[in-house]
Design a protein around this motif. Structure first.
Motif, PDB file in Angstrom:
ATOM      1  N   ASP A  97       6.804  -3.188  10.070  1.00 15.94           N
ATOM      2  CA  ASP A  97       6.819  -1.734   9.863  1.00 15.94           C
ATOM      3  C   ASP A  97       7.816  -1.057  10.802  1.00 15.94           C
ATOM      4  O   ASP A  97       7.750  -1.199  12.017  1.00 15.94           O
ATOM      5  N   GLY A  98       8.766  -0.332  10.220  1.00 13.89           N
ATOM      6  CA  GLY A  98       9.736   0.410  11.006  1.00 13.89           C
ATOM      7  C   GLY A  98      10.895  -0.417  11.532  1.00 13.89           C
ATOM      8  O   GLY A  98      11.735   0.101  12.261  1.00 13.89           O
ATOM      9  N   SER A  99      10.941  -1.694  11.167  1.00 18.91           N
ATOM     10  CA  SER A  99      12.018  -2.556  11.654  1.00 18.91           C
ATOM     11  C   SER A  99      12.719  -3.229  10.477  1.00 18.91           C
ATOM     12  O   SER A  99      12.326  -3.062   9.329  1.00 18.91           O
ATOM     13  N   ARG A 100      13.743  -3.985  10.784  1.00 13.39           N
ATOM     14  CA  ARG A 100      14.444  -4.754   9.745  1.00 13.39           C
ATOM     15  C   ARG A 100      13.867  -6.163   9.651  1.00 13.39           C
ATOM     16  O   ARG A 100      14.502  -7.078   9.136  1.00 13.39           O
ATOM     17  N   GLN A 101      12.670  -6.341  10.156  1.00 13.94           N
ATOM     18  CA  GLN A 101      12.037  -7.652  10.183  1.00 13.94           C
ATOM     19  C   GLN A 101      10.750  -7.630   9.362  1.00 13.94           C
ATOM     20  O   GLN A 101      10.428  -6.644   8.712  1.00 13.94           O
ATOM     21  N   GLY A 102      10.003  -8.757   9.400  1.00 17.74           N
ATOM     22  CA  GLY A 102       8.702  -8.837   8.754  1.00 17.74           C
ATOM     23  C   GLY A 102       8.785  -9.062   7.255  1.00 17.74           C
ATOM     24  O   GLY A 102       9.864  -9.110   6.655  1.00 17.74           O
ATOM     25  N   ASP A 103       7.601  -9.193   6.647  1.00 15.89           N
ATOM     26  CA  ASP A 103       7.532  -9.422   5.201  1.00 15.89           C
ATOM     27  C   ASP A 103       6.705  -8.359   4.477  1.00 15.89           C
ATOM     28  O   ASP A 103       6.443  -8.479   3.283  1.00 15.89           O
ATOM     29  N   GLY A 104       6.278  -7.327   5.198  1.00 18.26           N
ATOM     30  CA  GLY A 104       5.550  -6.234   4.560  1.00 18.26           C
ATOM     31  C   GLY A 104       4.088  -6.504   4.302  1.00 18.26           C
ATOM     32  O   GLY A 104       3.383  -5.640   3.776  1.00 18.26           O
ATOM     33  N   SER A 105       3.603  -7.705   4.648  1.00 17.60           N
ATOM     34  CA  SER A 105       2.193  -8.014   4.424  1.00 17.60           C
ATOM     35  C   SER A 105       1.323  -7.291   5.445  1.00 17.60           C
ATOM     36  O   SER A 105       1.807  -6.816   6.474  1.00 17.60           O
ATOM     37  N   CYS A 106       0.037  -7.230   5.154  1.00 13.05           N
ATOM     38  CA  CYS A 106      -0.887  -6.466   5.993  1.00 13.05           C
ATOM     39  C   CYS A 106      -1.651  -7.369   6.958  1.00 13.05           C
ATOM     40  O   CYS A 106      -2.149  -8.425   6.564  1.00 13.05           O
ATOM     41  N   ARG A 107      -1.734  -6.946   8.196  1.00 13.96           N
ATOM     42  CA  ARG A 107      -2.629  -7.554   9.172  1.00 13.96           C
ATOM     43  C   ARG A 107      -3.749  -6.548   9.396  1.00 13.96           C
ATOM     44  O   ARG A 107      -3.556  -5.518  10.042  1.00 13.96           O
ATOM     45  N   GLY A 146       0.798  -1.216   0.000  1.00  8.46           N
ATOM     46  CA  GLY A 146       0.000   0.000   0.000  1.00  8.46           C
ATOM     47  C   GLY A 146       0.832   1.267   0.000  1.00  8.46           C
ATOM     48  O   GLY A 146       0.285   2.367  -0.076  1.00  8.46           O
ATOM     49  N   GLY A 147       2.171   1.127   0.113  1.00 10.42           N
ATOM     50  CA  GLY A 147       3.042   2.296   0.096  1.00 10.42           C
ATOM     51  C   GLY A 147       3.449   2.745   1.484  1.00 10.42           C
ATOM     52  O   GLY A 147       2.758   2.482   2.467  1.00 10.42           O
ATOM     53  N   SER A 148       4.565   3.423   1.567  1.00 12.77           N
ATOM     54  CA  SER A 148       5.105   3.827   2.867  1.00 12.77           C
ATOM     55  C   SER A 148       4.314   4.961   3.509  1.00 12.77           C
ATOM     56  O   SER A 148       4.365   5.142   4.725  1.00 12.77           O
ATOM     57  N   GLN A 149       3.578   5.741   2.725  1.00 16.39           N
ATOM     58  CA  GLN A 149       2.828   6.859   3.291  1.00 16.39           C
ATOM     59  C   GLN A 149       1.571   6.391   4.026  1.00 16.39           C
ATOM     60  O   GLN A 149       1.251   6.902   5.100  1.00 16.39           O
ATOM     61  N   ARG A 150       0.860   5.406   3.454  1.00 18.52           N
ATOM     62  CA  ARG A 150      -0.341   4.857   4.096  1.00 18.52           C
ATOM     63  C   ARG A 150      -0.318   3.337   3.968  1.00 18.52           C
ATOM     64  O   ARG A 150      -1.062   2.750   3.177  1.00 18.52           O
ATOM     65  N   PRO A 151       0.540   2.679   4.747  1.00 20.25           N
ATOM     66  CA  PRO A 151       0.611   1.219   4.652  1.00 20.25           C
ATOM     67  C   PRO A 151      -0.751   0.581   4.897  1.00 20.25           C
ATOM     68  O   PRO A 151      -1.519   1.038   5.753  1.00 20.25           O
ATOM     69  N   CYS A 152      -1.042  -0.447   4.125  1.00 15.86           N
ATOM     70  CA  CYS A 152      -2.288  -1.204   4.294  1.00 15.86           C
ATOM     71  C   CYS A 152      -3.508  -0.292   4.211  1.00 15.86           C
ATOM     72  O   CYS A 152      -4.520  -0.520   4.894  1.00 15.86           O
ATOM     73  N   SER A 153      -3.407   0.740   3.400  1.00 11.53           N
ATOM     74  CA  SER A 153      -4.504   1.696   3.171  1.00 11.53           C
ATOM     75  C   SER A 153      -4.968   2.385   4.448  1.00 11.53           C
ATOM     76  O   SER A 153      -6.075   2.912   4.517  1.00 11.53           O
ATOM     77  N   GLY A 207      -8.378  -8.524   2.774  1.00  9.45           N
ATOM     78  CA  GLY A 207      -7.752  -8.335   1.472  1.00  9.45           C
ATOM     79  C   GLY A 207      -6.288  -7.960   1.609  1.00  9.45           C
ATOM     80  O   GLY A 207      -5.838  -7.533   2.675  1.00  9.45           O
ATOM     81  N   PRO A 208      -5.513  -8.097   0.538  1.00  8.14           N
ATOM     82  CA  PRO A 208      -4.067  -7.818   0.589  1.00  8.14           C
ATOM     83  C   PRO A 208      -3.735  -6.407   1.052  1.00  8.14           C
ATOM     84  O   PRO A 208      -2.723  -6.192   1.712  1.00  8.14           O
ATOM     85  N   LEU A 209      -4.596  -5.443   0.710  1.00  4.97           N
ATOM     86  CA  LEU A 209      -4.343  -4.049   1.088  1.00  4.97           C
ATOM     87  C   LEU A 209      -5.348  -3.539   2.118  1.00  4.97           C
ATOM     88  O   LEU A 209      -5.410  -2.332   2.389  1.00  4.97           O
ATOM     89  N   CYS A 210      -6.150  -4.450   2.687  1.00  2.00           N
ATOM     90  CA  CYS A 210      -7.148  -4.085   3.707  1.00  2.00           C
ATOM     91  C   CYS A 210      -8.148  -3.056   3.176  1.00  2.00           C
ATOM     92  O   CYS A 210      -8.535  -2.113   3.884  1.00  2.00           O
ATOM     93  N   THR A 211      -8.579  -3.255   1.941  1.00  2.00           N
ATOM     94  CA  THR A 211      -9.564  -2.345   1.355  1.00  2.00           C
ATOM     95  C   THR A 211     -10.946  -2.983   1.236  1.00  2.00           C
ATOM     96  O   THR A 211     -11.918  -2.289   0.931  1.00  2.00           O
ATOM     97  N   ASP A 212     -11.036  -4.294   1.454  1.00  2.00           N
ATOM     98  CA  ASP A 212     -12.318  -4.994   1.345  1.00  2.00           C
ATOM     99  C   ASP A 212     -12.942  -5.167   2.726  1.00  2.00           C
ATOM    100  O   ASP A 212     -12.243  -5.194   3.742  1.00  2.00           O
TER     101      ASP A 212
END
Length: 292
Positions: free
Chosen positions: A157-167, A142-149, A174-179
């Protein structure tokens, strides 16, 4: 007693939140350690601002204060207050990185005013900027400005860990938490924002906020003249409460089974008081509805 599906899910979520966190999750990550050190450093800046000044010769104070503001003396005072003596990991990090902090203070703070960004992100590479994640600080879904919409949390988020997916937050999917999840409807949707609002409690799916907007009724409700209406389980031909002497009370979307006041509750019956059995068989007395 039978709970509506949504209430049961809410209770399960609450129980999961109350479970103790794993021991590993309680230990601060290197990024959290670094951020904590920076937060204390910034607090030290506040605590030492205009220290020992106030009143008297203003011109002398301004001249002397300007020297103190960027002095090694002030830096030393700040560094001495960063770690508790018992905090081994904090002191270990401070000892290892003290030269970096000195270099920033004496040479780089004008060029890099954000200590966290310079120290934790760019120099030590323990953290990422907000909205980015992982070893290479890539942009979250969803982009660094508004992650996961704006409707969820980006993994790492903000760390050197994770996979960038949305919870996603409750109500979103949905993948971007828009549904919208079942039980919610889309009250706003455009290129940048998506807002999901809860349906009426009678709806499993819906297109609006009332019980006439249901696409499908929740368990315990039935479609009646275009709206989801509560089923009165206590008035059905098949008894909802099957124990002897048990009373049934209808509730929105469900019902409760309770023994009358003074009756002893067992697995298969509501047993009347012994003295009542000895004297006469009296009709079951319903407890006041407000006592339920």
């Amino acid at each position: 007693m039978r709970l509506p599906r949504r209430a049961a899910l809410g209770l399960l979520s609450l129980l999961l939140l109350l479970l103790p966190a794993p021991e590993a999750a309680k230990k601060p990550t290197p990024c959290q350690r670094c951020r904590g050190l920076v937060d204390k450093f910034n607090q030290g800046l506040v605590d030492t601002a205009k220290k020992n000044f106030g009143g008297g010769n203003t011109a002398w104070e301004e001249k002397t204060l300007s020297k103190y503001e960027s002095s090694e003396i002030r830096l030393l005072e700040i560094l001495e207050g960063l770690c508790e003596s018992s905090d081994f990991e904090c002191n270990q990090m401070l000892e290892a990185q003290e030269e970096h902090l000195e270099a920033w203070w004496l040479q780089l703070k004008n060029e890099y005013p954000d200590l966290f960004e310079w120290f934790c992100v760019k120099t030590l590479k323990l953290c990422c900027s907000p909205g980015t994640y992982g070893p290479d600080c890539l942009a979250c879904q969803g982009g660094s400005q508004r992650p996961c919409s704006g409707n969820g949390h980006c993994s790492g988020d903000g760390s050197r860990q994770g996979d960038g997916s949305c919870r996603c937050h409750v109500g979103y999917q949905g993948p971007l938490c828009t549904d919208c999840m079942d039980g919610y409807f889309s009250s706003l949707r455009n290129e940048t924002h998506s807002v999901c609002t809860a349906c009426d409690e009678s709806c499993k799916t819906c297109s609006g906020p009332t019980n006439r907007d249901c696409g499908e009724c929740e368990v315990g409700w039935v479609l009646d003249e275009g709206a989801c209406a509560d089923v009165d389980e206590c008035s059905l031909a098949e008894k909802a409460c099957v124990r002897k002497n048990e009373n049934c009370y209808n509730t929105p979307g469900s019902y409760v089974c309770v023994c009358p006041d003074g009756f002893e509750e067992t697995e298969d019956a509501c047993v009347p008081p012994a003295e009542a059995e000895a004297t006469e068989e009296s009709p079951t007395q319903l407890p006041a509805h407000e006592d339920l």
